[in-house]
Design a protein around this motif. Structure first.
Motif, short mmCIF file in Angstrom:
data_model
loop_
_atom_site.label_atom_id
_atom_site.label_comp_id
_atom_site.label_asym_id
_atom_site.label_seq_id
_atom_site.Cartn_x
_atom_site.Cartn_y
_atom_site.Cartn_z
N ALA A 10 41.30 36.05 33.81
CA ALA A 10 39.99 36.69 33.98
C ALA A 10 40.04 37.73 35.09
CB ALA A 10 38.92 35.64 34.28
N VAL A 11 40.68 37.37 36.21
CA VAL A 11 40.80 38.32 37.32
C VAL A 11 41.63 39.53 36.90
CG1 VAL A 11 41.82 38.65 39.61
CG2 VAL A 11 40.49 36.59 39.12
N GLN A 12 42.74 39.29 36.25
CA GLN A 12 43.61 40.38 35.82
C GLN A 12 42.91 41.31 34.83
OE1 GLN A 12 46.82 39.39 33.16
NE2 GLN A 12 48.22 40.83 34.14
N THR A 13 42.26 40.72 33.83
CA THR A 13 41.59 41.52 32.81
C THR A 13 40.42 42.30 33.39
OG1 THR A 13 42.19 39.86 31.15
CG2 THR A 13 40.48 41.44 30.54
N ALA A 14 39.68 41.69 34.31
CA ALA A 14 38.53 42.36 34.92
C ALA A 14 38.97 43.63 35.65
CB ALA A 14 37.82 41.41 35.89
N PHE A 15 40.07 43.56 36.38
CA PHE A 15 40.52 44.73 37.12
C PHE A 15 41.14 45.77 36.20
CE2 PHE A 15 39.61 42.32 40.83
CZ PHE A 15 39.43 43.25 41.84
N PHE A 35 37.71 47.17 34.29
CA PHE A 35 36.57 47.67 35.04
C PHE A 35 36.94 48.41 36.34
CE2 PHE A 35 34.91 43.66 33.02
CZ PHE A 35 34.32 44.31 31.94
N VAL A 36 38.17 48.24 36.80
CA VAL A 36 38.55 48.89 38.06
C VAL A 36 39.75 49.82 37.80
CG1 VAL A 36 39.20 48.57 40.49
CG2 VAL A 36 37.73 46.88 39.36
N SER A 37 40.94 49.27 37.85
CA SER A 37 42.15 50.06 37.60
C SER A 37 43.30 49.12 37.28
CB SER A 37 42.50 50.91 38.82
OG SER A 37 43.77 51.53 38.66
N PRO A 38 44.11 49.44 36.27
CA PRO A 38 45.24 48.58 35.92
C PRO A 38 46.22 48.38 37.08
CG PRO A 38 44.82 50.15 34.18
CD PRO A 38 43.96 50.56 35.33
N MET A 40 45.44 41.76 42.58
CA MET A 40 44.28 40.89 42.69
C MET A 40 44.61 39.45 42.33
SD MET A 40 41.85 42.49 44.03
CE MET A 40 43.12 43.37 44.96
N VAL A 41 45.60 39.26 41.46
CA VAL A 41 46.05 37.90 41.16
C VAL A 41 46.67 37.28 42.41
CG1 VAL A 41 47.72 36.54 39.85
CG2 VAL A 41 46.37 38.31 38.70
N PHE A 42 47.43 38.08 43.16
CA PHE A 42 48.01 37.57 44.40
C PHE A 42 46.92 37.29 45.44
CE2 PHE A 42 51.99 39.43 42.80
CZ PHE A 42 52.85 38.36 43.06
N VAL A 43 45.88 38.11 45.46
CA VAL A 43 44.75 37.84 46.36
C VAL A 43 44.09 36.51 46.00
CG1 VAL A 43 42.44 38.61 47.07
CG2 VAL A 43 44.31 40.27 46.88
N LEU A 44 43.87 36.29 44.71
CA LEU A 44 43.30 35.02 44.26
C LEU A 44 44.19 33.86 44.67
CD1 LEU A 44 41.31 33.31 42.56
CD2 LEU A 44 42.73 33.84 40.55
#
Length: 286
Positions: free
Chosen positions: A243-248, A251-254, A260-264
């Protein structure tokens, strides 16, 4: 939103299978299979190049991946366990085994990306968004394998033997559990999960030797976020990671999706080291 959900569940299906494979091995031996991504990627490439889309092709690919996993256990883990080598070194030995497989596969197949033909035809339209029926099948196959693995461990004598060996190998041996056979079954089950992950990755996108490292990283992230050592919660962790990967991506940038997965992963390790979905006092065993 429909496209987001479909992509999330499809990616989670692949990551969950890798996380399940990692958890099955970790629970039984304390070793993290850093070569898991290579086995999954090579299984997907083998399926595309050597097999015809269908049940037979999938089963043969799972068998090949199971054998590859078993060989990895024999050459990189079993001898080390007998000599008392620590788990970190054995985990790195598995990475070395994966790199050897990567080299051999590169000598056989091209290093380009490969995509599998569809298992089923047709499309589904939901909320104005049309997507292939193949994507639904991907999620169903992954869910069926994970549920089947849980039932195998919880409801069969072989599963009970795996549980007993994971809890206390020496005590299990005293009670007559053939721990050597249990280890073989465990590693073959883990390999089959990787084989299916490779097949599904080739079905929804593409698979190549370069996808091996991202796959194992995302699989480890899913296992840790959900709760390392728990099969069911690792699947939930895979959904969170996807979900985090797909959201970015959408909606943000590939370019930020993996970051962001590493941030999670960092946040979960800092606040809930037992896993995002684990019990606060003690992580569930399965």
């Amino acid at each position: 939103m429909t496209q987001f959900l479909v992509t999330t569940f499809c990616n989670a299906a692949v990551y969950a299978l890798i996380a399940v494979s990692l958890n099955v091995i970790y629970r039984s031996s304390g070793v993290l299979n850093f070569g898991a991504g290579h086995i999954a990627a090579i299984a997907g490439i083998f399926y595309v190049n050597q097999m015809s889309p269908g049940v037979v092709g999938i089963l043969v690919t799972l068998a090949v991946a199971a054998c590859a996993s078993l060989v990895g256990y024999a050459v990189a883990v079993a001898w080390g366990q007998r000599r008392g080598i620590d788990h970190v070194s054995l985990s790195l030995a598995l990475l070395g085994y994966g790199l050897v497989l990567d080299y051999l596969a590169g000598e056989i197949w091209a290093k380009e990306g490969f995509s599998a033909g569809p298992l089923i035809d047709g499309s589904v339209t939901v909320g104005g968004t049309t997507f292939s029926s193949e994507r639904i099948l991907v999620v169903v196959l992954a869910a069926a394998f994970i549920v089947g693995t849980l039932l195998f461990i919880d409801r069969t004598m072989a599963g009970n033997a795996i549980e007993a060996t994971a809890a206390d190998p020496e005590l299990a041996t005293l009670y007559g559990v053939p721990t050597g056979v249990v280890a073989l079954v465990t590693w073959m089950l883990a390999g089959a999960a990787l084989g299916l992950a490779g097949v599904l990755q080739a079905s929804i996108a593409a698979v190549s030797l370069t996808t091996a490292l991202p796959l194992v990283i995302l699989g480890i992230a899913a296992a840790v976020v959900g709760g390392l050592g728990s099969i069911s919660k690792a699947a939930a962790g895979a959904l969170a990671v996807a979900a985090v990967q797909t959201a970015f991506i959408q909606f943000v940038s590939p370019r930020y999706s993996v970051s962001m997965v590493f941030v999670l992963l960092f946040v979960v390790l800092a606040l809930r080291p037992a896993g995002l979905f684990a019990n606060a006092r003690v992580a569930e065993r399965v």
